[in-house]
Design a protein around this motif. Sequence first.
Motif, short mmCIF file in Angstrom:
data_model
loop_
_atom_site.label_atom_id
_atom_site.label_comp_id
_atom_site.label_asym_id
_atom_site.label_seq_id
_atom_site.Cartn_x
_atom_site.Cartn_y
_atom_site.Cartn_z
N ARG A 590 -19.26 -67.12 41.44
CA ARG A 590 -19.95 -66.54 40.28
C ARG A 590 -19.90 -65.02 40.34
NH1 ARG A 590 -23.94 -69.80 37.43
NH2 ARG A 590 -24.54 -67.75 36.68
N LYS A 591 -20.23 -64.50 41.48
CA LYS A 591 -20.29 -63.04 41.57
C LYS A 591 -18.90 -62.43 41.45
CE LYS A 591 -24.08 -61.36 43.43
NZ LYS A 591 -24.80 -60.63 44.46
N VAL A 594 -18.10 -62.26 37.83
CA VAL A 594 -18.81 -61.14 37.23
C VAL A 594 -18.12 -59.83 37.61
CG1 VAL A 594 -21.02 -59.89 37.18
CG2 VAL A 594 -21.01 -62.39 37.11
N GLU A 598 -16.41 -57.11 35.12
CA GLU A 598 -16.73 -55.68 35.17
C GLU A 598 -15.47 -54.84 35.25
OE1 GLU A 598 -19.42 -55.42 38.42
OE2 GLU A 598 -21.11 -56.17 37.22
N GLU A 687 -32.32 -63.87 41.80
CA GLU A 687 -32.44 -62.64 41.03
C GLU A 687 -31.12 -61.93 40.79
OE1 GLU A 687 -35.30 -60.30 43.08
OE2 GLU A 687 -36.84 -61.87 42.83
N ASP A 688 -30.23 -62.03 41.80
CA ASP A 688 -29.00 -61.24 41.69
C ASP A 688 -27.89 -61.98 40.95
OD1 ASP A 688 -28.89 -63.08 43.68
OD2 ASP A 688 -27.61 -61.86 44.99
N LEU A 689 -28.20 -63.12 40.38
CA LEU A 689 -27.15 -63.86 39.66
C LEU A 689 -27.33 -63.66 38.16
CD1 LEU A 689 -26.69 -67.28 41.48
CD2 LEU A 689 -25.45 -65.13 41.79
N SER A 690 -26.29 -63.12 37.53
CA SER A 690 -26.41 -62.99 36.08
C SER A 690 -25.81 -64.26 35.46
CB SER A 690 -25.67 -61.75 35.59
OG SER A 690 -24.70 -61.36 36.52
N PRO A 691 -26.34 -64.63 34.34
CA PRO A 691 -25.86 -65.86 33.70
C PRO A 691 -24.43 -65.68 33.18
CG PRO A 691 -27.54 -64.78 32.36
CD PRO A 691 -27.46 -64.01 33.64
N GLU A 699 -27.87 -70.78 28.61
CA GLU A 699 -27.94 -69.35 28.33
C GLU A 699 -27.65 -69.02 26.87
OE1 GLU A 699 -29.17 -66.88 29.97
OE2 GLU A 699 -29.70 -68.35 31.51
N GLU A 706 -17.98 -65.56 26.53
CA GLU A 706 -17.78 -65.03 27.88
C GLU A 706 -16.38 -64.43 28.01
OE1 GLU A 706 -20.11 -65.01 30.27
OE2 GLU A 706 -18.79 -64.02 31.72
#
Length: 743
Positions: A590-591, A594, A598, A687-691, A699, A706
């Motif tokens: 996931r990260k 993201v 970015e 907390e550190d995971l954005s949908p 979501e 996306e």
Amino acid sequence: MNGHFSAVGNTSAAGDNYQHGVQVIDEEKEFNQNLNSYLRATHVAESGFNYHLISVFGSQSTGKSTLLNNLFGTEFSVMSETERRQTTKGIWMSKNKRGESAGAKMADNILVMDVEGTDGRERGEDQDFERKSALFALATSEVLLVNIWEHQVGLYQGANMGLLKTVFEVNLQLFLKDKQSTPRSLLFFVIRDHLGTTPLSNLRTTLVQDLTKIWSTISKPRGLESARIEDYFDFAFAALPHKILQEERFRSEVHQLGARFATGHRAGKAGGHGDQELEGGIFLPEYHRRIPADGFSAYAEGIWDQIVNNKDLDLPTQQELLAQFRCDEIAREVLVAFDLVVAPLEEQQTEATRLGKILVLSALGATGSSAREKIFTAFEAQASRYHKGTYVRKRSELEAKVDARLKSLYQAQLAAAHKAGVAAFSEAVAHKVKAGQKAGGAYEFAEIVANEKKKTLEIYEAEAKELAMEGVAWTNFRAQYQLFETELAEVSAKLRKEEMRRLATRVERWVKSRLGDAVGIEFNNLGSGKGGSTAAPEGEKPPSEKDLWDRIWNVFTGIVKEAEERFADRAKSFDATDDEADVGMWRLRRKSWVGLREKIEEEVMEGNILLKLRENFEDKFRYDEAGVPRIWRPTDDIEGLYTKARESTLTLIPLLSRFRLSGTYAPPNLPGFVGPQPRGVEVGDEEDLSPIGGVDEDEGKSLEEEMTVLSESKRQDLVVRFKKTADGVYVEAKRSAIGGIAQ
Ligand code: GDP
Ligand code: MG
């Protein structure tokens, strides 16, 4: 119920040196509160059962006090030989002051009670006191000395016989209730002013006949009608010459008599009544009332209280009451020493709790168990002499009290050891990890945790073992140990999770940096256009703009795969569970996505993408098929080339707008790549995971959204800006073509 037992002060009045002994009962029939201090002063109090009590009985002024003083070195008041007046008032007591008599050792700690004369001559017809003192003497004494003139022997109606009748009656009354022990007493007749003409054996026969006669006349309680005198009494006899007329002989025979006041045992069968059956001295164990010396005063006071108030004297009950009183008193005494050791520890703990400090007392187990053993030993030493049932009950009361205090001390200690252990463990692991990181990251997390856990558990176990006492069930702290072990496991899991996070962060950083490079290259290639300066090496198909996203997706998944492998490898090395590793990799995917988004966003940022488009356009417009820069001539179809190049570059804009694979013209299978959310994890909680649209269904953002890189408006804006830029290039080309001619 035991109100008549009162604590007795252990100091005597100043100046009271007890030269004459101590008055136990005064003429007002009051019990003297100083008896106990007398017993302490004479060290009888500490003798346990190793003491003996004698009472003397007999008519007034028959030389009783004189006899006692000569026998035992006491200093009871005697009637002066000139004034014939009663001197002994109430009941006095004195300790034997002689260690030996006529060369023979006397029994230890002989207490002698001199009882006020009882023929009533000076006290009037005070039959009441006679009876009361007889009761008191019988309830406490082993030996009753009966002092009698020789000429009174055989005088059945004599004053002494009245006294003996009282003694017998009182005795039956007293021991009626005491069925289990039926104590015996020794009636020791001392015949005074023995002329010698009638042998002692004859006198004895006469006395025994008289006693039997008296016994037969007393009224016996129900059930004891057939009781015999010898069931209760043994008899001993002695004769002494006239003290004044035969002073020398009197003295030497008194000394001979004194030698008989030693401990002895019965040689023949029990129940006889001849002194010839005794071996050793006259003190037989069976005469002893079994009142421990340190409780004698309280007991005597209780007895006297009952007697004086004409209550039924029930010795077993009195003994139980005494036991309760004394056991409580002894418990209080022994608790003083216990408190001296334990109370400061309790205070330290309370203070630590108040300040919120963790306090692990050193050697608490050793201190506690020694204090515990000492208090029980001390209690047992004194209290076990008292009434068995009461003692056992009081001992368990004391044990409960002591153990309750130790238990709370120990539990607080283990709670502190628990807290200290958890803190030390976390700290040690963190410290080792930091050191490992500093040393280049080559540390084994699982090994560090296992080692520290083992160390910490050992420390706790040692503490629990130190506190454990053999045979004391409540000091088995297995449950606490297990609780500690469980908490360490929980803390380990937490630390491992943190370590996983650290690892994840490192791997994420690596992924980002790789993605940055790889994606950067792809976007840079855009700038070069087909046949541009960064064209693919020979033999390889040059990168096509059309499959830009395929390449990015492939590069992305490749990098993430590699990262996952690194991650899984490391995670395994610190004993992470499969679930934990799954969560970690899921988070990583996931990260990484993201991160990719970015990076792409950075690439398509207005200025950046415009530059790339311009480069792409210029590449197509200003270079020919062979990659050679064009020198514009007026004859060239600048407009045609311009339009072609511009349209070609413009096709890039929709391509760039959406992340789409060329084969399917659809977004990549991001949900499939990220995979299902592992059990027990919520995106919202992390907390550190954005949908992610299309992956996190709730979501409200679709996969299409996306995958949208440029919004419609941005796209249009970009088209306009790009066209302007291209126009500028075109104008410049036109100018240079004309300018070229002008040259
Ligand atoms: P208690 O009242 O029985 O204690 O008698 P005491 O010991 O006070 O003595 C009373 C009197 O008897 C004193 O005057 C003594 O001197 C005297 N006395 C003491 N011992 C003897 C003795 O063995 N024979 C005789 N006849 N008189 C004695
Ligand atoms: Mg006297």
